[in-house]
Write a protein that holds these residues in place. Structure first.
Motif, PDB file in Angstrom:
ATOM      1  N   VAL A   1       0.851  -1.189   0.000  1.00  0.00           N
ATOM      2  CA  VAL A   1       0.000   0.000   0.000  1.00  0.00           C
ATOM      3  C   VAL A   1       0.883   1.234   0.000  1.00  0.00           C
ATOM      4  CG1 VAL A   1      -1.697   1.325   1.290  1.00  0.00           C
ATOM      5  CG2 VAL A   1      -1.896  -1.163   1.157  1.00  0.00           C
ATOM      6  N   GLN A   2       0.563   2.169  -0.863  1.00  0.00           N
ATOM      7  CA  GLN A   2       1.286   3.440  -0.910  1.00  0.00           C
ATOM      8  C   GLN A   2       0.313   4.577  -0.680  1.00  0.00           C
ATOM      9  OE1 GLN A   2       3.369   3.517  -4.701  1.00  0.00           O
ATOM     10  NE2 GLN A   2       5.199   2.689  -3.733  1.00  0.00           N
ATOM     11  N   LEU A   3       0.809   5.593   0.040  1.00  0.00           N
ATOM     12  CA  LEU A   3       0.041   6.807   0.272  1.00  0.00           C
ATOM     13  C   LEU A   3       0.757   7.954  -0.418  1.00  0.00           C
ATOM     14  CD1 LEU A   3      -0.817   6.464   4.075  1.00  0.00           C
ATOM     15  CD2 LEU A   3      -2.171   5.752   2.110  1.00  0.00           C
ATOM     16  N   GLN A   4       0.080   8.603  -1.321  1.00  0.00           N
ATOM     17  CA  GLN A   4       0.660   9.705  -2.089  1.00  0.00           C
ATOM     18  C   GLN A   4      -0.035  10.991  -1.700  1.00  0.00           C
ATOM     19  OE1 GLN A   4       3.344   9.565  -4.372  1.00  0.00           O
ATOM     20  NE2 GLN A   4       3.171  11.775  -4.050  1.00  0.00           N
ATOM     21  N   ALA A   5       0.720  11.863  -1.031  1.00  0.00           N
ATOM     22  CA  ALA A   5       0.172  13.141  -0.590  1.00  0.00           C
ATOM     23  C   ALA A   5       0.551  14.250  -1.556  1.00  0.00           C
ATOM     24  CB  ALA A   5       0.672  13.473   0.814  1.00  0.00           C
ATOM     25  N   SER A   6      -0.297  15.249  -1.635  1.00  0.00           N
ATOM     26  CA  SER A   6      -0.028  16.409  -2.472  1.00  0.00           C
ATOM     27  C   SER A   6      -0.732  17.625  -1.891  1.00  0.00           C
ATOM     28  CB  SER A   6      -0.504  16.163  -3.905  1.00  0.00           C
ATOM     29  OG  SER A   6      -1.899  15.923  -3.922  1.00  0.00           O
ATOM     30  N   GLY A   7      -0.310  18.810  -2.350  1.00  0.00           N
ATOM     31  CA  GLY A   7      -1.000  20.032  -1.962  1.00  0.00           C
ATOM     32  C   GLY A   7      -0.251  20.928  -1.006  1.00  0.00           C
ATOM     33  N   GLY A   8       0.891  20.488  -0.507  1.00  0.00           N
ATOM     34  CA  GLY A   8       1.662  21.345   0.384  1.00  0.00           C
ATOM     35  C   GLY A   8       2.289  22.504  -0.373  1.00  0.00           C
ATOM     36  N   GLY A   9       2.845  23.443   0.385  1.00  0.00           N
ATOM     37  CA  GLY A   9       3.490  24.575  -0.248  1.00  0.00           C
ATOM     38  C   GLY A   9       3.626  25.743   0.701  1.00  0.00           C
ATOM     39  N   LEU A  10       3.898  26.902   0.117  1.00  0.00           N
ATOM     40  CA  LEU A  10       4.109  28.137   0.877  1.00  0.00           C
ATOM     41  C   LEU A  10       2.868  29.016   0.743  1.00  0.00           C
ATOM     42  CD1 LEU A  10       5.946  30.165   2.400  1.00  0.00           C
ATOM     43  CD2 LEU A  10       6.769  30.904   0.139  1.00  0.00           C
ATOM     44  N   VAL A  11       2.398  29.514   1.870  1.00  0.00           N
ATOM     45  CA  VAL A  11       1.225  30.387   1.866  1.00  0.00           C
ATOM     46  C   VAL A  11       1.399  31.444   2.948  1.00  0.00           C
ATOM     47  CG1 VAL A  11      -0.062  28.927   3.486  1.00  0.00           C
ATOM     48  CG2 VAL A  11      -1.308  30.373   1.864  1.00  0.00           C
ATOM     49  N   GLN A  12       0.790  32.583   2.741  1.00  0.00           N
ATOM     50  CA  GLN A  12       0.843  33.642   3.743  1.00  0.00           C
ATOM     51  C   GLN A  12      -0.159  33.365   4.862  1.00  0.00           C
ATOM     52  OE1 GLN A  12       0.266  37.375   1.663  1.00  0.00           O
ATOM     53  NE2 GLN A  12       2.486  37.660   1.477  1.00  0.00           N
ATOM     54  N   ALA A  13       0.125  33.912   6.012  1.00  0.00           N
ATOM     55  CA  ALA A  13      -0.792  33.789   7.144  1.00  0.00           C
ATOM     56  C   ALA A  13      -2.173  34.288   6.741  1.00  0.00           C
ATOM     57  CB  ALA A  13      -0.265  34.564   8.336  1.00  0.00           C
ATOM     58  N   GLY A  14      -3.179  33.532   7.145  1.00  0.00           N
ATOM     59  CA  GLY A  14      -4.553  33.855   6.787  1.00  0.00           C
ATOM     60  C   GLY A  14      -5.021  33.160   5.524  1.00  0.00           C
ATOM     61  N   GLY A  15      -4.102  32.570   4.808  1.00  0.00           N
ATOM     62  CA  GLY A  15      -4.442  31.909   3.557  1.00  0.00           C
ATOM     63  C   GLY A  15      -4.944  30.494   3.762  1.00  0.00           C
ATOM     64  N   SER A  16      -5.131  29.800   2.650  1.00  0.00           N
ATOM     65  CA  SER A  16      -5.679  28.447   2.664  1.00  0.00           C
ATOM     66  C   SER A  16      -4.854  27.513   1.787  1.00  0.00           C
ATOM     67  CB  SER A  16      -7.124  28.439   2.153  1.00  0.00           C
ATOM     68  OG  SER A  16      -7.964  29.233   2.963  1.00  0.00           O
ATOM     69  N   GLY A 117       2.335   8.067   4.751  1.00  0.00           N
ATOM     70  CA  GLY A 117       2.883   8.693   3.569  1.00  0.00           C
ATOM     71  C   GLY A 117       4.212   9.356   3.895  1.00  0.00           C
ATOM     72  N   LYS A 118       4.884   9.861   2.868  1.00  0.00           N
ATOM     73  CA  LYS A 118       6.214  10.449   3.053  1.00  0.00           C
ATOM     74  C   LYS A 118       6.194  11.846   3.637  1.00  0.00           C
ATOM     75  CE  LYS A 118       8.641   7.771  -0.458  1.00  0.00           C
ATOM     76  NZ  LYS A 118       9.462   7.820  -1.694  1.00  0.00           N
ATOM     77  N   GLY A 119       5.091  12.511   3.591  1.00  0.00           N
ATOM     78  CA  GLY A 119       5.008  13.854   4.162  1.00  0.00           C
ATOM     79  C   GLY A 119       5.070  14.936   3.108  1.00  0.00           C
ATOM     80  N   THR A 120       4.358  15.996   3.377  1.00  0.00           N
ATOM     81  CA  THR A 120       4.381  17.158   2.492  1.00  0.00           C
ATOM     82  C   THR A 120       4.556  18.403   3.359  1.00  0.00           C
ATOM     83  OG1 THR A 120       3.195  18.325   0.728  1.00  0.00           O
ATOM     84  CG2 THR A 120       1.850  17.395   2.485  1.00  0.00           C
ATOM     85  N   LEU A 121       5.427  19.295   2.928  1.00  0.00           N
ATOM     86  CA  LEU A 121       5.774  20.464   3.736  1.00  0.00           C
ATOM     87  C   LEU A 121       4.764  21.584   3.517  1.00  0.00           C
ATOM     88  CD1 LEU A 121       7.746  21.981   5.608  1.00  0.00           C
ATOM     89  CD2 LEU A 121       9.013  22.647   3.549  1.00  0.00           C
TER      90      LEU A 121
END
Length: 126
Positions: A1-16, A117-121
């Motif tokens: 079984v593999q878990l593939q995460a996505s969607g991490g990144g850099l955002v400003q405070a108050g963002g989504s 999963g491996k983790g997303t920052l």
């Protein structure tokens, strides 16, 4: 079984941001899916979890800001993160608990196991 995460990144405070995590493999069913996070110098902590029946559990620091959801047909869990704060900065890990897979030998589901999963920052700037 593999878990593939996505969607991490850099955002400003108050963002989504929205994280996704898809499980793949010879999966029969998954009992629980969730997100944990680990900031530098801190222990890994629960962010949110959801059962196959839709019951949810949230860490105190994210209640009212984050929403976890799940698509059982796609073996995918989502984390909608709103009103992000700098203290939300961490590596976010997807977890699948009680995963039963189909045995290639017997064709029957085996005992439940946990996977990470491996983790997303996620980085939230002030």
């Amino acid at each position: 079984v593999q878990l593939q995460a996505s969607g991490g990144g850099l955002v400003q405070a108050g963002g989504s941001l929205r994280l996704s995590c898809a499980a793949s493999g010879r999966i029969f069913n998954i009992k629980d899916m969730g997100w944990y996070r680990q900031a530098p110098g801190k222990q890994r902590e629960l962010v949110a979890a959801v059962t196959s029946g839709g019951s949810t559990n949230y860490g105190d620091s994210v209640k009212g800001r984050f929403t976890i959801s799940r698509d059982n047909a796609k073996d995918t869990v989502y984390l909608q993160m709103n009103s992000l704060k700098p203290e939300d900065t961490a590596v976010y890990y997807c977890n699948a608990g009680g995963v039963r897979t189909i045995s290639s030998g017997t064709g029957l589901p085996g005992d439940g196991m946990d996977y990470w999963g491996k983790g997303t920052l996620v980085t939230v700037s002030s």
